[in-house]
Design an enzyme around this catalytic site. Structure first.
Site, PDB file in Angstrom:
ATOM      1  N   TRP A 188       0.881  -1.182  -0.017  1.00  0.00           N
ATOM      2  CA  TRP A 188      -0.015  -0.030  -0.118  1.00  0.00           C
ATOM      3  C   TRP A 188       1.087   1.257  -0.037  1.00  0.00           C
ATOM      4  CZ3 TRP A 188      -0.445  -3.833   3.597  1.00  0.00           C
ATOM      5  CH2 TRP A 188       0.446  -3.679   4.934  1.00  0.00           C
ATOM      6  N   GLU A 243      -3.835   0.632   7.755  1.00  0.00           N
ATOM      7  CA  GLU A 243      -3.594   1.201   9.001  1.00  0.00           C
ATOM      8  C   GLU A 243      -4.358   0.673  10.228  1.00  0.00           C
ATOM      9  OE1 GLU A 243      -0.948   2.945  10.136  1.00  0.00           O
ATOM     10  OE2 GLU A 243      -0.076   3.243   8.360  1.00  0.00           O
ATOM     11  N   CYS A 282      21.582   8.415  20.963  1.00  0.00           N
ATOM     12  CA  CYS A 282      20.809   7.585  21.726  1.00  0.00           C
ATOM     13  C   CYS A 282      21.318   7.812  23.475  1.00  0.00           C
ATOM     14  CB  CYS A 282      20.614   6.450  21.352  1.00  0.00           C
ATOM     15  SG  CYS A 282      19.407   5.412  22.315  1.00  0.00           S
ATOM     16  N   CYS A 308      21.424  -2.199  18.336  1.00  0.00           N
ATOM     17  CA  CYS A 308      22.119  -0.780  18.410  1.00  0.00           C
ATOM     18  C   CYS A 308      23.265  -0.575  17.541  1.00  0.00           C
ATOM     19  CB  CYS A 308      22.589  -0.431  19.788  1.00  0.00           C
ATOM     20  SG  CYS A 308      21.165  -0.518  20.894  1.00  0.00           S
TER      21      CYS A 308
HETATM   22 FE1  SF4 Z   1      19.590   1.390  20.256  1.00  0.00          FE
HETATM   23 FE2  SF4 Z   1      19.027   3.704  20.909  1.00  0.00          FE
HETATM   24 FE3  SF4 Z   1      18.944   2.962  18.246  1.00  0.00          FE
HETATM   25 FE4  SF4 Z   1      16.801   1.912  19.885  1.00  0.00          FE
HETATM   26  S1  SF4 Z   1      17.322   3.962  18.893  1.00  0.00           S
HETATM   27  S2  SF4 Z   1      18.196   0.556  18.453  1.00  0.00           S
HETATM   28  S3  SF4 Z   1      18.199   1.667  21.603  1.00  0.00           S
HETATM   29  S4  SF4 Z   1      20.667   3.156  19.800  1.00  0.00           S
END
Ligand code: SF4
Length: 378
Positions: A28, A52, A220, A211
């Site tokens: 979609w 959705e 992050c 990560c």
């Molecule tokens: Fe890891 Fe942060 Fe990326 Fe999520 S946003 S995968 S916690 S580094």
């Protein structure tokens, strides 16, 4: 670094990642020829709307075959608006949360009454049944590339980790919405929202986030804190109530089976089921079934052998269904607690939409009947 600069850097990193690693084969989100749309090109809002709503409680891989079957049966909002609720629920069978299907049908009929069928503002979409701000934002950004933010479960998780938020997202919704809006790329909202969802679904997953593959690793806060999976913070889980349900698969002398259609309210409203109800404290399950058949259908029945016992967990309770075969004795079945009751051939049960737990009862019944036929033929 200023927050504005940081937002633009996060956008750039996310979109570059998505270009290479994103999920680009979502039907979609593609043009009819299978190519990705340019930013100014609209996509079919009906197809996106259906998807959705299906995605509201269900993962993409599960949704895909349902969405294809749905679009084949109801290819346009006009086709859906003209459909029978029975057929709509039958196609939804197995996806759960059936109120979504009924609301989709009601929304299609509501949409038909509007002068312009495809509004491009948030208010018109959130006025439809079952459409919240995030679903409306996702439809509008996907279909028309409109700059509306989203905040579904995946996005909440990613943002909670990005900020290492100390409180559950449900307690800080305004803050999360503000962040999702601040991050949104105003020139590429369709791509940005999809990228954010893809990041949550494929990299920043609930358990074991990857990560090392994340474009936002450097920014992050949860990663910097050393335990990203500890976010989002949750409230202490509450114990789900548990109930035992006695269920009767009642057959008459002709071998037909008695089923009833639930009232339209509630989680499973409008679906068909085998009659039954809650076991009272200290009550033998056979007595529960006899009592429920009297109270809900005004019939007398003899409770026979157990057919199957199964457990099913909903988000708010856990149920154990103890299912017995029963022989109808007397009384014309009355829909005292349902919309209607019906005697049907066992082979016709597949023509009726049942909740997931009942589908296992049907399978057990058909297997039992097949066994009886084989024994009789031997
Ligand atoms: Fe890891 Fe942060 Fe990326 Fe999520 S946003 S995968 S916690 S580094």
């Amino acid at each position: 670094m200023s927050p504005l600069l940081q937002a633009s850097e996060l956008r750039r990193l996310l979109l570059a990642w998505w270009q290479e690693k994103g999920r680009h084969a979502i039907p979609w989100k593609l043009k009819p020829d299978g190519s990705l749309p340019a930013p100014g090109e609209p996509l079919d809002p009906y197809a996106i709307w259906v998807a959705e709503v299906m995605l509201q409680q269900t993962q993409l891989q599960v949704v895909l075959p349902y969405w294809h079957r749905w679009m084949a049966a109801f290819p346009s909002v006009e086709a859906l608006a003209a459909a029978e609720e029975h057929d709509v629920l039958l196609l939804w069978q197995g996806l759960g949360y059936y109120s979504r299907a009924r609301r989709l049908l009601a929304g299609a009929r509501q949409m038909q009454e509007q002068a312009s069928p495809w509004p491009k503002d948030l208010e018109s979409w959130t006025a439809l049944p079952g459409i919240g701000r995030s679903t409306a934002g996702s439809i509008l950004s996907s279909a028309f590339n409109r700059p509306y933010a989203i905040l579904d479960g995946n996005v909440k998780r990613v943002l909670a980790r990005l900020m290492a938020c100390e409180r559950p997202p449900s307690r800080d919704l305004n803050r999360f919405w503000a962040l999702s809006e601040a991050l949104l790329d105003p020139s590429r909202p369709r791509d940005f929202n999809q990228a954010l969802m893809d990041l949550g679904a494929t990299v920043c997953t609930p358990r074991n986030p990857r990560c090392d593959q994340c474009p936002w690793q450097v920014q992050c806060a949860a990663y910097a804190a050393g335990d990203p999976a500890a976010f989002p913070v949750t409230d202490a889980p509450r114990e789900l109530p548990f109930q035992v349900i006695g269920v009767g698969v009642v057959r008459n002398a002709a071998g037909q089976v008695l089923i009833d259609q639930r009232l339209n309210e509630g989680l499973l409203g409008g679906l068909w089921e085998f009659p039954g109800g809650k076991q009272e404290p200290g009550e033998p399950i056979e007595s529960t079934i006899v009592r429920e058949l009297q109270e809900e259908l005004a019939i007398e029945a003899e409770v026979g052998a157990e057919l199957i016992t199964l457990e099913h967990a909903y988000s708010h309770k856990r149920l154990r269904f103890v299912v017995h075969l029963c022989r109808w004795i007397s009384g014309e079945p009355q829909p005292l607690a349902s919309q209607q009751v019906r005697w049907v051939e066992p082979t016709e049960l597949g023509d009726y939409p049942f909740p997931a737990a009942n589908a296992r009862i049907i399978a057990a019944l058909l297997e039992r009947l097949q066994g009886e036929d084989s024994a009789a033929a031997a």
